[in-house]
Scaffold this motif. Structure first.
Motif, PDB file in Angstrom:
ATOM      1  N   LEU A  88       0.784   6.312  -5.419  1.00 30.73           N
ATOM      2  CA  LEU A  88       0.710   6.316  -3.959  1.00 30.73           C
ATOM      3  C   LEU A  88       2.105   6.482  -3.379  1.00 30.73           C
ATOM      4  CD1 LEU A  88      -1.659   3.279  -3.409  1.00 30.73           C
ATOM      5  CD2 LEU A  88      -2.225   5.696  -3.091  1.00 30.73           C
ATOM      6  N   ASN A  89       2.201   7.228  -2.300  1.00 29.23           N
ATOM      7  CA  ASN A  89       3.441   7.253  -1.539  1.00 29.23           C
ATOM      8  C   ASN A  89       3.239   6.312  -0.341  1.00 29.23           C
ATOM      9  OD1 ASN A  89       1.932   8.689   0.349  1.00 29.23           O
ATOM     10  ND2 ASN A  89       2.726  10.674  -0.322  1.00 29.23           N
ATOM     11  N   ALA A  90       4.160   6.300   0.593  1.00 29.61           N
ATOM     12  CA  ALA A  90       4.065   5.368   1.725  1.00 29.61           C
ATOM     13  C   ALA A  90       2.783   5.586   2.538  1.00 29.61           C
ATOM     14  CB  ALA A  90       5.286   5.497   2.619  1.00 29.61           C
ATOM     15  N   ALA A  91       2.409   6.843   2.758  1.00 30.54           N
ATOM     16  CA  ALA A  91       1.183   7.131   3.522  1.00 30.54           C
ATOM     17  C   ALA A  91      -0.060   6.657   2.757  1.00 30.54           C
ATOM     18  CB  ALA A  91       1.081   8.622   3.825  1.00 30.54           C
ATOM     19  N   GLY A  92      -0.087   6.872   1.458  1.00 33.90           N
ATOM     20  CA  GLY A  92      -1.208   6.400   0.642  1.00 33.90           C
ATOM     21  C   GLY A  92      -1.283   4.892   0.605  1.00 33.90           C
ATOM     22  N   ASP A  93      -0.121   4.246   0.504  1.00 33.64           N
ATOM     23  CA  ASP A  93      -0.083   2.771   0.565  1.00 33.64           C
ATOM     24  C   ASP A  93      -0.674   2.256   1.870  1.00 33.64           C
ATOM     25  OD1 ASP A  93       1.001   1.892  -1.869  1.00 33.64           O
ATOM     26  OD2 ASP A  93       3.057   2.168  -1.179  1.00 33.64           O
ATOM     27  N   ALA A  94      -0.327   2.929   2.963  1.00 33.24           N
ATOM     28  CA  ALA A  94      -0.822   2.496   4.275  1.00 33.24           C
ATOM     29  C   ALA A  94      -2.350   2.601   4.367  1.00 33.24           C
ATOM     30  CB  ALA A  94      -0.174   3.329   5.377  1.00 33.24           C
ATOM     31  N   VAL A  95      -2.913   3.656   3.794  1.00 29.43           N
ATOM     32  CA  VAL A  95      -4.374   3.826   3.804  1.00 29.43           C
ATOM     33  C   VAL A  95      -5.020   2.735   2.962  1.00 29.43           C
ATOM     34  CG1 VAL A  95      -6.298   5.291   3.063  1.00 29.43           C
ATOM     35  CG2 VAL A  95      -4.355   6.289   4.272  1.00 29.43           C
TER      36      VAL A  95
END
Length: 101
Positions: A88-95
């Protein structure tokens, strides 16, 4: 992957939740994120094997999640087998931070 595998019901619920949070994703793409969240698979070959899906389809979905959707970072690719590891990148972590369990 140190935690025990999730059951099918948990996986399907997580996939549905990801789809609700990111309606533009296909079920396979949401499933890859759910599988990562539940620590079922963090590479394309393992995901394909666990779920009985052709590796080429999983690779295509992983590429979409990394490029178009911008939710994954590709961390390694085996030139011979095409096994692609992802995180996960930051956007994936946020989701996935919105998921429970």
């Amino acid at each position: 992957m140190s935690e025990p595998p999730a059951d099918a019901e948990t996986f399907l619920a997580a996939t549905d939740s990801v789809t609700a949070l990111q309606p533009g994703l296909t079920t396979l793409e949401a499933g890859i994120l759910a599988g990562l969240h539940l620590r079922l698979a963090d590479d394309s070959r393992s995901f394909a094997r666990v779920f009985g899906i052709e590796h080429a389809l999983v690779l295509r979905a992983v590429e979409t999640l990394a490029s178009d959707a911008g939710l994954l970072t590709l961390t390694e690719r085996n030139a011979r087998t095409q096994r692609t590891r992802y995180a996960l990148n930051a956007a994936g972590d946020a989701v996935l931070a919105h998921l429970h369990g």
